[in-house]
Design a protein around this motif. Structure first.
Motif, PDB file in Angstrom:
ATOM      1  N   ARG A  56      45.769  46.723  37.450  1.00 47.39           N
ATOM      2  CA  ARG A  56      47.067  45.976  36.771  1.00 47.39           C
ATOM      3  C   ARG A  56      47.360  44.992  36.951  1.00 47.39           C
ATOM      4  O   ARG A  56      47.952  43.924  37.341  1.00 47.39           O
ATOM      5  CB  ARG A  56      48.034  47.071  37.457  1.00 47.39           C
ATOM      6  CG  ARG A  56      48.257  48.194  35.840  1.00 47.39           C
ATOM      7  CD  ARG A  56      49.156  49.461  37.283  1.00 47.39           C
ATOM      8  NE  ARG A  56      49.337  50.191  35.418  1.00 47.39           N
ATOM      9  CZ  ARG A  56      49.257  51.491  36.468  1.00 47.39           C
ATOM     10  NH1 ARG A  56      49.425  51.944  37.459  1.00 47.39           N
ATOM     11  NH2 ARG A  56      49.445  52.543  35.559  1.00 47.39           N
ATOM     12  N   LEU A  57      46.654  44.382  38.746  1.00 53.86           N
ATOM     13  CA  LEU A  57      47.591  43.186  39.220  1.00 53.86           C
ATOM     14  C   LEU A  57      46.442  42.069  38.477  1.00 53.86           C
ATOM     15  O   LEU A  57      47.273  41.023  38.300  1.00 53.86           O
ATOM     16  CB  LEU A  57      47.154  42.673  41.113  1.00 53.86           C
ATOM     17  CG  LEU A  57      47.467  42.137  41.378  1.00 53.86           C
ATOM     18  CD1 LEU A  57      48.741  41.627  41.487  1.00 53.86           C
ATOM     19  CD2 LEU A  57      47.035  42.269  43.230  1.00 53.86           C
ATOM     20  N   ALA A  58      45.423  42.105  38.241  1.00 51.48           N
ATOM     21  CA  ALA A  58      44.627  41.542  38.052  1.00 51.48           C
ATOM     22  C   ALA A  58      45.577  40.585  35.674  1.00 51.48           C
ATOM     23  O   ALA A  58      45.796  39.255  35.932  1.00 51.48           O
ATOM     24  CB  ALA A  58      43.115  41.690  37.201  1.00 51.48           C
ATOM     25  N   ALA A  59      45.873  41.709  35.900  1.00 50.24           N
ATOM     26  CA  ALA A  59      46.315  41.940  33.946  1.00 50.24           C
ATOM     27  C   ALA A  59      47.554  40.382  34.638  1.00 50.24           C
ATOM     28  O   ALA A  59      47.923  39.976  33.664  1.00 50.24           O
ATOM     29  CB  ALA A  59      46.419  42.825  33.061  1.00 50.24           C
TER      30      ALA A  59
ATOM     31  N   ILE B 158      45.494  43.756  46.258  1.00 52.38           N
ATOM     32  CA  ILE B 158      45.540  42.759  46.398  1.00 52.38           C
ATOM     33  C   ILE B 158      44.161  41.795  46.686  1.00 52.38           C
ATOM     34  O   ILE B 158      43.477  41.118  45.958  1.00 52.38           O
ATOM     35  CB  ILE B 158      46.534  41.436  47.321  1.00 52.38           C
ATOM     36  CG1 ILE B 158      47.924  42.462  46.426  1.00 52.38           C
ATOM     37  CG2 ILE B 158      46.178  40.241  47.189  1.00 52.38           C
ATOM     38  CD1 ILE B 158      49.007  42.440  47.476  1.00 52.38           C
ATOM     39  N   TYR B 159      43.782  42.229  47.981  1.00 54.67           N
ATOM     40  CA  TYR B 159      42.058  42.114  47.551  1.00 54.67           C
ATOM     41  C   TYR B 159      41.617  42.181  46.728  1.00 54.67           C
ATOM     42  O   TYR B 159      40.733  40.915  46.225  1.00 54.67           O
ATOM     43  CB  TYR B 159      41.351  42.655  48.929  1.00 54.67           C
ATOM     44  CG  TYR B 159      41.762  42.413  50.100  1.00 54.67           C
ATOM     45  CD1 TYR B 159      42.715  41.961  51.132  1.00 54.67           C
ATOM     46  CD2 TYR B 159      40.686  42.839  51.211  1.00 54.67           C
ATOM     47  CE1 TYR B 159      42.439  41.683  51.990  1.00 54.67           C
ATOM     48  CE2 TYR B 159      40.381  42.390  52.217  1.00 54.67           C
ATOM     49  CZ  TYR B 159      41.139  41.630  52.779  1.00 54.67           C
ATOM     50  OH  TYR B 159      41.182  41.300  53.893  1.00 54.67           O
ATOM     51  N   PHE B 160      41.427  43.597  46.146  1.00 57.62           N
ATOM     52  CA  PHE B 160      40.271  43.135  44.874  1.00 57.62           C
ATOM     53  C   PHE B 160      41.487  42.785  43.599  1.00 57.62           C
ATOM     54  O   PHE B 160      40.229  42.491  42.811  1.00 57.62           O
ATOM     55  CB  PHE B 160      39.906  44.834  44.787  1.00 57.62           C
ATOM     56  CG  PHE B 160      39.221  45.847  45.699  1.00 57.62           C
ATOM     57  CD1 PHE B 160      37.907  44.966  45.301  1.00 57.62           C
ATOM     58  CD2 PHE B 160      40.264  46.286  46.253  1.00 57.62           C
ATOM     59  CE1 PHE B 160      37.425  45.598  46.772  1.00 57.62           C
ATOM     60  CE2 PHE B 160      39.258  46.549  47.646  1.00 57.62           C
ATOM     61  CZ  PHE B 160      38.380  46.087  47.645  1.00 57.62           C
ATOM     62  N   GLY B 161      42.169  42.630  42.999  1.00 55.13           N
ATOM     63  CA  GLY B 161      42.887  42.396  42.139  1.00 55.13           C
ATOM     64  C   GLY B 161      42.862  41.432  41.810  1.00 55.13           C
ATOM     65  O   GLY B 161      42.603  40.232  40.908  1.00 55.13           O
TER      66      GLY B 161
ATOM     67  N   GLU C 247      57.112  46.085  39.928  1.00 56.29           N
ATOM     68  CA  GLU C 247      57.184  45.748  39.012  1.00 56.29           C
ATOM     69  C   GLU C 247      56.510  44.501  38.427  1.00 56.29           C
ATOM     70  O   GLU C 247      55.537  45.366  37.011  1.00 56.29           O
ATOM     71  CB  GLU C 247      58.840  44.789  39.155  1.00 56.29           C
ATOM     72  CG  GLU C 247      60.470  45.577  39.078  1.00 56.29           C
ATOM     73  CD  GLU C 247      61.043  44.442  39.485  1.00 56.29           C
ATOM     74  OE1 GLU C 247      62.953  44.991  39.203  1.00 56.29           O
ATOM     75  OE2 GLU C 247      60.773  43.600  38.325  1.00 56.29           O
ATOM     76  N   LEU C 248      55.505  44.264  38.643  1.00 50.85           N
ATOM     77  CA  LEU C 248      55.035  43.255  38.212  1.00 50.85           C
ATOM     78  C   LEU C 248      53.781  44.235  37.574  1.00 50.85           C
ATOM     79  O   LEU C 248      52.591  44.561  36.888  1.00 50.85           O
ATOM     80  CB  LEU C 248      53.980  42.579  39.226  1.00 50.85           C
ATOM     81  CG  LEU C 248      54.722  40.696  39.328  1.00 50.85           C
ATOM     82  CD1 LEU C 248      54.191  40.655  39.968  1.00 50.85           C
ATOM     83  CD2 LEU C 248      54.940  40.025  37.961  1.00 50.85           C
TER      84      LEU C 248
ATOM     85  N   GLY D  91      46.301  48.790  32.734  1.00 47.79           N
ATOM     86  CA  GLY D  91      45.502  49.101  33.840  1.00 47.79           C
ATOM     87  C   GLY D  91      44.578  49.405  33.394  1.00 47.79           C
ATOM     88  O   GLY D  91      43.304  50.156  33.746  1.00 47.79           O
ATOM     89  N   ASP D  92      44.081  49.280  31.799  1.00 42.70           N
ATOM     90  CA  ASP D  92      42.721  48.447  31.363  1.00 42.70           C
ATOM     91  C   ASP D  92      41.691  47.979  31.286  1.00 42.70           C
ATOM     92  O   ASP D  92      41.131  47.666  30.439  1.00 42.70           O
ATOM     93  CB  ASP D  92      43.214  49.808  29.544  1.00 42.70           C
ATOM     94  CG  ASP D  92      43.695  48.531  29.002  1.00 42.70           C
ATOM     95  OD1 ASP D  92      44.643  47.475  29.046  1.00 42.70           O
ATOM     96  OD2 ASP D  92      44.129  48.934  27.781  1.00 42.70           O
TER      97      ASP D  92
END
Length: 539
Positions: free
Chosen positions: A51-54, A80-83, A160-161, A167-168
């Motif tokens: 979700r963070l990467a998106a 955050i490390y992974f996203g 919120e982000l 998540g897909d």
């Protein structure tokens, strides 16, 4: 002609994808900044990282954009490390204990476009915000908070982000040689220097550093990452834990001995990682709380030399094995770990303990050598001291934004440490080249002097420095923190007799209430030298 095997890119995204697919139900425990303890799973971390990467893509970030973090060890920092890295961006972890001018320098030098911050650091970031030249978005790691929104104009909120994404998100098939994360050196002299790791080096570090004779984490372990996530990627612990599917415990901001003792018992920690000052505090915390740390099997100790008196204390009183390790920001950081060889099994416990006092031997992927000041290679005889150099699959080539190579002409990195290496490859750090004391033309190791001081039962902490001397140029002075208020200078100096040559015994002991520590728990000897380097001239 090339071989006929699959070629898969070694990426950070592949690590969290593995954890999410095969260890989705394994717990990740997070002590939040608020003090609340939250239990999630690797499946949750994988989903939130996607979700963070998106979300970062939706914010318009381009591949390779650097995203800074000023945060404690908690589950959002893990996401955050992974996203960030998995999404094709660069995760830049920042030491929050640096001075304001160094924070500004690092954030601007890195050209961070996004800054993730824990609520602890909102006031400082609000004050410094105008001096961040490239930061486009500040993201507070939590839910929306009206008070925080009033302090930082345009602030975004992490929860919120993520809530706006499904998540897909599919991890992109990145080139493994692209940068994945960025860490800066501590900058005790001059501005900090950036070390930019690639996906390939980080995954190789994960695999090489977690050999059975390395950190050796397993799926059945419960791992306490006390080493800060802002320091050399927490020694790679988040990546290794994801790769093997271990339960991971993130302790938040409170790293005092009492808090850690209670957390170890509550979560049934089996392996922990941190610097020596943490484990000295833990010993005191165990005594105060009556906790037994019954589940704890071993700790990995690095960052600075381990006081040897701690090894038998942890072993005999709590049944905990202390494993000495060494590395640097420039080495990702694992350079050596002290695990015994098969032939050592026949040695008595005292001989084994003596071997465990050093920093150990290199895992596959790392090579070490000693050279003199002229660059001549020195023998590995366990006695000859020389300048320690390193090369390997996860060692720096050049510093971030630097045109010049950081290596010697033949491709080795000079660590700045003075060491010995024996015939089996066991390395012992004798001193930092900038710390070693040269008295009348002869060398004195501050590491050895500190270890002897801390073996005195009435001393809690100690640091040795070179002080100016009118006859010998430099002489050793010990700066110590008392455990017992009644201990005297004469008593501590007498403790050195028979342990070092008489001319190596310190000239003075100065007792202080505390030693100055950097953000990673190391003693700031430059500060001590500023205060005490003329103490022998004042007599």
């Amino acid at each position: 002609m090339l071989g006929k095997m699959m070629h898969k890119q070694l990426t950070i995204g592949s690590l969290i994808e593995h954890a999410g697919r095969f260890h989705a139900g394994t717990t990740v425990t997070s002590v939040e900044t608020s003090g609340e303890t939250v239990h999630m799973t690797w499946g949750d971390i994988d989903t939130n990282a996607r979700r963070l990467a998106a979300a970062l893509n939706r914010l318009g970030l381009e591949q390779g954009a650097r995203c800074g973090t000023i945060a404690w060890n908690n589950r959002r920092h893990l996401e955050i490390y992974f996203g960030v890295s998995g999404g094709g961006f660069v995760c830049h972890t920042i030491n929050p204990r640096l001075k304001a001018e160094q924070l500004i320098y690092i954030i601007n030098h890195a050209e961070d476009q996004v800054l993730f911050i824990d609520t602890t650091f909102v006031p400082a970031v609000a004050q410094l915000r105008a001096q961040f030249t490239e930061v486009k978005h500040i993201v507070v790691m939590g839910p929306r908070d009206a008070d925080i929104a009033a302090q930082i104009d345009g602030v975004l909120f992490y929860d919120e982000l993520l809530a706006a994404e499904t998540g897909d998100f599919d991890w992109p098939d990145l080139d493994e040689n692209l940068p994945s994360s960025l860490c800066y050196t501590s900058g005790t002299t001059g501005n900090p220097k950036g070390v930019e790791y690639t996906h390939r080096t980080s995954v190789l570090h994960t695999l090489g550093g977690n050999q059975p004779d390395g950190i050796g984490l397993r799926a059945r372990d419960t791992v306490l990452a006390v080493v800060p996530m802002f320091h050399v990627n927490a020694w790679g612990t988040p990546y290794i834990a994801a790769a093997v599917g271990a339960k991971l415990v993130l302790p938040g901001p409170n790293l005092d001995g009492v808090s850690l003792a209670k957390l170890i018992d509550a979560e049934k920690i089996t392996v922990a990682l941190g610097v020596p000052t943490i484990w000295m505090g833990l010993l005191q915390g165990l005594e105060e709380t009556g906790c037994t740390a019954a589940s704890l099997e071993r700790t990995i100790v690095g960052g600075s030399a381990l006081p040897t008196v701690m090894i038998p204390t942890f072993r005999d009183k709590y049944g905990v094995e202390l494993v000495h390790a060494w590395g640097m920001t420039e080495t990702s950081p694992i350079g050596t770990l002290n695990q015994l060889l098969q032939k050592h099994s026949t040695l008595d416990s005292d001989a084994q303990e003596k071997l465990r006092e050093g920093q150990g031997r290199a895992p596959y992927g790392i090579n070490l050598r000693l050279v003199d000041d002229a660059g001549t290679i020195l023998p590995n005889d366990g006695k000859t001291e020389g300048n320690l150099q390193i090369c390997g699959h996860w060692v720096i080539d050049s510093y971030f934004r630097a045109d010049d190579s950081a290596l010697t002409a033949d491709g080795w990195f000079n660590t700045g440490d003075v060491a010995t290496i024996d015939a089996d490859g066991y390395m012992i750090i004798r001193d930092r080249s900038k710390d070693i004391i040269k008295s009348g033309g002869e060398w004195i190791s501050t590491v050895e002097l500190e270890d002897i001081a801390m073996s005195h039962s009435d001393i809690a902490q100690a640091a040795a420095i070179a002080a100016k001397h009118p006859k010998w140029d430099e002489r050793p002075v010990v700066i110590a923190v008392k455990r017992n208020p009644s201990v005297t200078e004469a008593a501590l100096l007498a403790h050195y007799k028979g342990k070092v040559a008489s001319w190596q015994i310190p000239d003075r002991v100065v007792f202080v209430d505390t030693l100055p520590l950097g953000g990673t728990g190391k003693v700031l000897k430059n500060k001590l030298r500023e205060s005490y380097d003329e103490v022998l001239l004042e007599d």
